[in-house]
Design a protein around this motif. Structure first.
Motif, PDB file in Angstrom:
ATOM      1  N   GLN A  93      43.848  44.253  39.620  1.00 26.82           N
ATOM      2  CA  GLN A  93      43.731  44.944  38.339  1.00 26.82           C
ATOM      3  C   GLN A  93      44.911  44.617  37.421  1.00 26.82           C
ATOM      4  O   GLN A  93      45.682  45.491  36.984  1.00 26.82           O
ATOM      5  CB  GLN A  93      43.623  46.462  38.560  1.00 26.82           C
TER       6      GLN A  93
ATOM      7  N   THR B  61      38.172  48.242  31.162  1.00 28.16           N
ATOM      8  CA  THR B  61      36.808  48.604  31.554  1.00 28.16           C
ATOM      9  C   THR B  61      36.125  47.463  32.292  1.00 28.16           C
ATOM     10  O   THR B  61      35.478  47.662  33.333  1.00 28.16           O
ATOM     11  CB  THR B  61      35.991  48.987  30.309  1.00 28.16           C
ATOM     12  N   GLN B  62      36.270  46.251  31.766  1.00 29.97           N
ATOM     13  CA  GLN B  62      35.671  45.074  32.413  1.00 29.97           C
ATOM     14  C   GLN B  62      36.252  44.871  33.817  1.00 29.97           C
ATOM     15  O   GLN B  62      35.521  44.576  34.765  1.00 29.97           O
ATOM     16  CB  GLN B  62      35.908  43.831  31.560  1.00 29.97           C
TER      17      GLN B  62
ATOM     18  N   ILE C 207      37.628  47.183  35.808  1.00 30.05           N
ATOM     19  CA  ILE C 207      37.208  48.267  36.702  1.00 30.05           C
ATOM     20  C   ILE C 207      35.777  48.042  37.174  1.00 30.05           C
ATOM     21  O   ILE C 207      35.456  48.220  38.357  1.00 30.05           O
ATOM     22  CB  ILE C 207      37.350  49.630  35.989  1.00 30.05           C
ATOM     23  N   ASP C 208      34.893  47.628  36.272  1.00 31.93           N
ATOM     24  CA  ASP C 208      33.507  47.360  36.656  1.00 31.93           C
ATOM     25  C   ASP C 208      33.428  46.210  37.664  1.00 31.93           C
ATOM     26  O   ASP C 208      32.632  46.255  38.618  1.00 31.93           O
ATOM     27  CB  ASP C 208      32.682  47.016  35.416  1.00 31.93           C
ATOM     28  N   ALA C 209      34.241  45.180  37.450  1.00 36.69           N
ATOM     29  CA  ALA C 209      34.230  44.043  38.365  1.00 36.69           C
ATOM     30  C   ALA C 209      34.745  44.443  39.744  1.00 36.69           C
ATOM     31  O   ALA C 209      34.215  44.003  40.775  1.00 36.69           O
ATOM     32  CB  ALA C 209      35.075  42.902  37.794  1.00 36.69           C
ATOM     33  N   TYR C 210      35.771  45.299  39.790  1.00 33.17           N
ATOM     34  CA  TYR C 210      36.301  45.786  41.073  1.00 33.17           C
ATOM     35  C   TYR C 210      35.224  46.567  41.820  1.00 33.17           C
ATOM     36  O   TYR C 210      35.046  46.411  43.041  1.00 33.17           O
ATOM     37  CB  TYR C 210      37.532  46.668  40.846  1.00 33.17           C
ATOM     38  N   ALA C 211      34.492  47.402  41.084  1.00 36.81           N
ATOM     39  CA  ALA C 211      33.427  48.194  41.701  1.00 36.81           C
ATOM     40  C   ALA C 211      32.352  47.289  42.304  1.00 36.81           C
ATOM     41  O   ALA C 211      31.806  47.573  43.382  1.00 36.81           O
ATOM     42  CB  ALA C 211      32.819  49.140  40.676  1.00 36.81           C
ATOM     43  N   ASN C 212      32.030  46.199  41.637  1.00 33.66           N
ATOM     44  CA  ASN C 212      31.036  45.255  42.145  1.00 33.66           C
ATOM     45  C   ASN C 212      31.516  44.594  43.430  1.00 33.66           C
ATOM     46  O   ASN C 212      30.755  44.466  44.401  1.00 33.66           O
ATOM     47  CB  ASN C 212      30.742  44.198  41.090  1.00 33.66           C
TER      48      ASN C 212
ATOM     49  N   ASP D 265      33.029  56.257  47.356  1.00 31.14           N
ATOM     50  CA  ASP D 265      32.472  55.582  46.190  1.00 31.14           C
ATOM     51  C   ASP D 265      33.274  54.349  45.798  1.00 31.14           C
ATOM     52  O   ASP D 265      33.165  53.855  44.679  1.00 31.14           O
ATOM     53  CB  ASP D 265      32.359  56.540  44.999  1.00 31.14           C
ATOM     54  N   THR D 266      34.113  53.878  46.700  1.00 38.04           N
ATOM     55  CA  THR D 266      34.890  52.656  46.477  1.00 38.04           C
ATOM     56  C   THR D 266      35.504  52.249  47.801  1.00 38.04           C
ATOM     57  O   THR D 266      35.289  52.890  48.843  1.00 38.04           O
ATOM     58  CB  THR D 266      35.982  52.853  45.413  1.00 38.04           C
TER      59      THR D 266
END
Length: 701
Positions: free
Chosen positions: A193, A215-216, A218-223, A243-244
């Motif tokens: 990050q 935001t981009q 964080i979304d990529a980390y979640a994926n 959830d992670t």
């Protein structure tokens, strides 16, 4: 096909005690994706070299052959070693041109992992798909580096989608470029990050994410976390609970997903601008296998398949995967799967069933060598002076003569009739070509008994052009070249037929007798043989002779070419207790199959290439028209950033001279590449079709 991994080196011997600190990988890609440029930057960042060479300047470290420097392409796979973060890397840079696919094949045969380089502008290209399939065939885990993000038209998201749809892989973005083309300035490090930037000297700096990038990221980390959670039940439970996943959990899960080839980590940057190299080197450590992560291969021992024991004290099992010659003599590249080699050892060439003496041992660094005293299981080593060896042969011990799976060179598709400019140089020309054939198993040399010509077969125009240029330079022999020919095959149009083959000869003494009844039918594959005999009408001892006769018939069918796509079923037969023999059944089977092929309407097949042309949009009409004049079938047209990519299937025979014509019609601004697609029936074949090679050439001319 799984292979055991390469080993790191220490002191004056190749050690195997720290496998977890070794990574052994290749770099594979379509031509001009930037493989060799990336290899140079890896060597620079790891301290192996202190100044990079450039492909376009002809001074790249890994392109060390004179022809590579002059033409700006990689012709032969080059190996080297370097160290990053306490890990020893063995790296092989492979060619991107389809004509040199054997170099990719034999490299992947002995490697643990691979970096697939994609152009951020061109994306997935035909040879990309070819080398990807080669890597999958050998079960090689891969990571992707999307290169050239600094060039106009680069599109990371488009490349990611192509990986999904054209490679049928599951890409996992671990680096996301910030900007493209002139605006490319940095990349998001998804797992940590943060933002990574590189200055003009290639020095990397890490900084916090800006709000617009957060935001981009964080979304990529979640994926990534969601994909890593699929690795095992414990990670799945942790993901569902929290959830992670933590960074450590992601590393564990994504490594498992990568090694099992269920996911492909993707990084991005610009090798030419020295951007993205450090994260890629870290990715090699984090995601590609160590030697301990790869299963042992299987070898044949007295016709029985056995797993190879991979310890240093186990029986020797080593594969010769490349042979080259230089001013010092021959140099054999060898992968040790089991046992230990020492200088001066006498070992057993299990492929030839003959002893061979081991000379000097070396580790290679492109065109440099470092001598070592021994090499242990798992290492790649070069041996100087091995006599009468060929690519794909196995070195083992006479007591335990293990034979490893050989290397598939593929079938040559283009031939040239050649002769020396001076008849007195014929012996020298043949000797030189025979030496090249030993180096390159995709070359084939034969004589035409009708014309007295020497026929040289290869994988394409460029392949043969390079070989003949080497003859001129290394042997001092000028070579005259005739018109090129392509490698036809034949099959049948149908219907399925049943035929009889019979040998019955009586000369006063022991005679010859055999009778077989066979079904000849189309088959979705190269060849299949089924034994449907019941009641012992043909004894088991003759079955192998029957199959040998079938294969002899398929080697040259009614139209004079190798037959493919055929299934032969042995239905019935007869034998004589005294007069039958293996030779009689072999002849009967051959005659039966040849008769069946004639009755089943033989069809000539020609090699078809998938051609991709990248040209200015203004030249699109000319490009398409030129392909159609060559009997090409356009498969797709894609426009992006003022250029057009045209993909078409074109008969190989019609492609001779295509590159020159393409340069002319585009003022040198269009580029083309071609990969073998398949053999396909020549259009408009009919009964009474031509029966000779020359007549067929007239049909397709």
């Amino acid at each position: 096909m799984t292979t055991t991994p390469l080993r790191s080196t220490m002191s004056n011997a190749v050690k195997t005690s720290t496998h977890q600190f070794a990574r052994n990988f290749g770099i594979i890609a379509h031509i001009d994706a930037g493989k060799t440029t990336l290899s140079e930057r890896i060597l620079l960042k790891t301290g192996e070299i202190h100044r990079t060479g450039e492909v376009h300047d002809g001074n790249a470290t890994m392109d060390h052959l004179d022809l590579e420097k002059e033409r700006g392409i990689t012709i032969g796979a080059a190996a080297t070693q370097c160290v990053w973060d306490g890990h020893t890397f063995t790296l092989i840079d492979t060619p991107g041109h389809i004509d040199f696919a054997i170099e990719v094949e034999r490299s992947l045969r002995v490697l643990d992992g691979a970096i697939t380089v994609l152009s951020g502008v061109a994306g997935i290209q035909p040879q990309t798909e070819t080398v990807w399939r080669q890597a999958e065939k050998h079960a090689v885990p891969m990571i992707i580096f999307v290169n050239k993000m600094d060039q106009l038209g680069a599109d990371f998201d488009r490349v990611m989608e192509q990986v999904r749809t054209r490679l049928h892989a599951r890409p996992v973005a671990l680096m996301i470029p910030v900007g493209t083309g002139d605006t490319f300035s940095a990349a998001i490090d998804v797992l940590h990050q943060r933002v990574l930037t590189w200055d003009t000297a290639g020095m990397m700096t890490a900084s916090d994410l800006s709000p617009e990038l957060a935001t981009q990221a964080i979304d990529a980390y979640a994926n990534v976390a969601a994909i890593a959670a699929e690795a095992n039940d414990d990670l799945t439970e942790a993901y569902l609970t929290n959830d992670t996943l933590t960074l450590a959990e992601i590393k564990q899960g994504l490594r498992h997903m990568t090694l099992s080839r269920r996911a492909v980590p993707v990084l991005a940057g610009s090798a030419y601008k020295n951007a993205g190299i450090e994260p890629l080197l870290d990715a090699v450590i984090n995601w590609l296998p160590s030697p301990d992560d790869v299963a042992a291969p299987t070898a044949m021992l007295n016709d029985v398949a056995v797993p190879v024991a991979t310890g240093a004290t186990d029986p020797l099992a080593a594969l010769i995967f490349k042979v080259v010659h230089d001013e010092h003599g021959s140099l054999s590249f060898v992968r040790l799967y089991g046992g230990t080699l020492h200088e001066g050892d006498t070992v057993w060439n299990a492929s030839l069933q003959a002893p061979v003496r081991v000379g000097r041992l070396y580790i290679v660094h492109a065109d440099r060598r470092t001598g070592v005293s021994q090499a242990e299981a798992g290492s790649i080593i070069t041996i100087a002076g091995l006599k009468d060896v060929l690519t794909g042969q196995t070195l083992s011990s006479k007591a335990v003569p293990l034979v490893l799976e050989t290397i598939d060179a593929g079938e040559p598709v283009v031939a040239l009739a050649i002769e020396p400019g001076n008849s007195s140089d014929r012996a020298k020309m043949i000797a030189t070509l025979d030496r090249f054939r030993r180096e390159d198993p995709s070359l084939r040399l034969e004589g035409n008994p009708e014309t007295g010509e020497t026929i040289l077969w290869g994988m394409g125009e460029l392949h043969l052009d390079v070989v003949l240029e080497r003859v001129r330079r290394e042997a001092g022999v000028e070579v005259k070249v005739g018109a090129p020919h392509v490698a036809y095959k034949e099959t049948i149009a149908g219907p399925t037929v049943e035929v009889e083959g019979k040998v019955s000869k009586q000369t006063g003494g022991k005679g010859q007798y055999a009778r077989v009844v066979m079904r000849v039918a189309l088959f979705d594959g190269e060849f299949a043989f089924e034994n449907a005999i019941k009641g012992g009408v043909v004894p088991n001892v003759y079955f192998s002779a029957v199959e040998k006769g079938i294969r002899q018939a398929l080697a040259q069918g009614p139209l004079g070419h190798r037959v493919t796509g055929i299934k032969v079923t042995l239905l019935d037969g007869d034998y004589h207790a005294i007069d039958s023999s293996e030779m009689a059944f072999m002849v009967a089977a051959k005659e039966a199959v040849l008769s069946g092929l004639k009755l089943a309407n033989p069809v000539l097949l020609e090699p078809v290439m998938t051609v991709t042309v990248d040209a200015p949009a203004a030249n699109a009409g000319d490009v398409i028209g030129d392909l159609q004049r060559r009997n090409g079938r356009v498969l797709g047209i894609e426009e992006h950033t003022g250029r057009v990519e045209v993909v078409a299937d074109v008969p190989l025979k019609k492609l001779f001279g295509h590159t020159t014509d393409l340069r002319s019609l585009s003022q040198g601004r269009a580029f083309a590449s071609a990969v073998y697609a398949r053999h396909a029936a020549i259009a408009h074949q009919a009964h009474g079709q031509p029966q000779t090679h020359d007549e067929w050439d007239a049909v397709v001319a």
